[in-house]
Design an enzyme around this catalytic site. Structure first.
Site, short mmCIF file in Angstrom:
data_model
loop_
_atom_site.label_atom_id
_atom_site.label_comp_id
_atom_site.label_asym_id
_atom_site.label_seq_id
_atom_site.Cartn_x
_atom_site.Cartn_y
_atom_site.Cartn_z
N HIS A 96 -38.69 30.98 36.76
CA HIS A 96 -38.47 31.63 35.47
C HIS A 96 -38.44 30.55 34.38
CE1 HIS A 96 -36.55 33.86 32.22
NE2 HIS A 96 -36.99 34.94 32.84
N GLU A 144 -44.74 35.72 31.14
CA GLU A 144 -43.78 35.92 30.05
C GLU A 144 -43.90 34.76 29.05
OE1 GLU A 144 -39.95 37.99 31.90
OE2 GLU A 144 -39.82 35.83 31.98
O1 G3P Z 1 -37.07 37.74 33.02
C1 G3P Z 1 -37.14 38.63 31.97
C2 G3P Z 1 -37.12 37.98 30.67
O2 G3P Z 1 -37.26 36.62 30.56
C3 G3P Z 1 -37.48 38.77 29.50
O3 G3P Z 1 -36.32 38.78 28.75
O4 G3P Z 1 -34.73 39.72 27.22
O5 G3P Z 1 -37.11 39.45 26.51
O6 G3P Z 1 -36.49 41.20 28.18
P1 G3P Z 1 -36.16 39.85 27.60
#
Ligand code: G3P
Length: 225
Positions: A96, A144
């Site tokens: 992550h 992400e």
């Molecule tokens: O692992 C999920 C994450 O990093 C996304 O975070 O708070 O933007 O949904 P968020």
């Protein structure tokens, strides 16, 4: 459990107070009940210390947030693979953005998970790292863009090319790897847009964890797919 049918929602509990301790269990129960009502698979990724209780008191798949590439022995403070297996995890997030790993360590832990028929969800930050992750043949690649994490600005709308690019390059390497996207996802529109771009589910956190009713937020999330 190396495969979960798509679409999937993976909720990363991170280290929010709203998703720690007793509240982690409450949140896991909200996931369980939203999954039952919607028919969509919902997966919890709580802190290591909350895994055992959530496994014991719910029926949802549970991933750890990280596993270290260490062997049993003298590694104080490390997250040992064998201990997670003993706690009956269903798999793990790896790499992550908030807990990066070397490629060699990701490869080692993906292999250990695969040997036990457990889920590996390798997080990536762009198309290029998604390609590198795909060569390791994990269950999931979850892309992400870090700059959107926690902002409420959904990747599926702000950077659709990252999702589409990841889907096409990862599938070209191994069509069986499922691609997820995350960062800023919280609503039904966000998830529907992600699926339209080819993602097979989402990895998300703050939009659900900080919602007044996480269960209602989860039901809204999957309402348009
Ligand atoms: O692992 C999920 C994450 O990093 C996304 O975070 O708070 O933007 O949904 P968020």
């Amino acid at each position: 459990m190396s495969k979960i049918s798509a679409p999937v929602v993976i909720l990363n509990f991170k280290t929010y107070l709203e998703s720690s301790g007793d509240k982690a269990l409450e949140l896991a129960k909200a996931l369980e009940s939203a999954a039952e009502e919607s028919g969509v698979t919902m997966v919890a990724a709580p802190q290591a210390i909350d895994i055992y209780r959530i496994k014991a008191e719910t029926n949802i798949p549970v991933l750890s947030q990280h596993i270290d590439a260490v062997s049993p022995g003298g590694h104080t403070g490390s997250n040992l693979f064998e201990s997670f297996v003993a706690a009956e995890i269903d798999g793990s997030l790896l790499n992550h953005s908030e807990c990066r790993m070397t490629l060699a360590d990701i490869a080692e832990v993906v292999k250990k998970l695969d040997n036990e028929d457990l889920i590996s969800c390798v997080c990536t930050n762009n198309v290029e790292t998604s390609v590198a992750a795909a060569t390791l043949n994990p269950t999931y690649v979850a892309v992400e863009p870090p700059e959107l994490i926690g902002t409420g600005i959904p990747v599926s709308q702000a950077e659709p090319e990252v999702v589409e690019g990841t889907v096409s390059k990862v599938k070209a390497i191994n069509k069986d790897i499922q691609v997820l996207c995350g960062a800023g996802i919280s609503t039904g529109d966000d998830m529907a847009a992600a699926m339209d771009l080819g993602a097979e589910g989402v990895l998300l956190a703050s939009g659900i964890i900080k919602a007044e009713s996480p269960k209602d937020a989860l039901l809204d999330l999957v309402s348009k797919i």
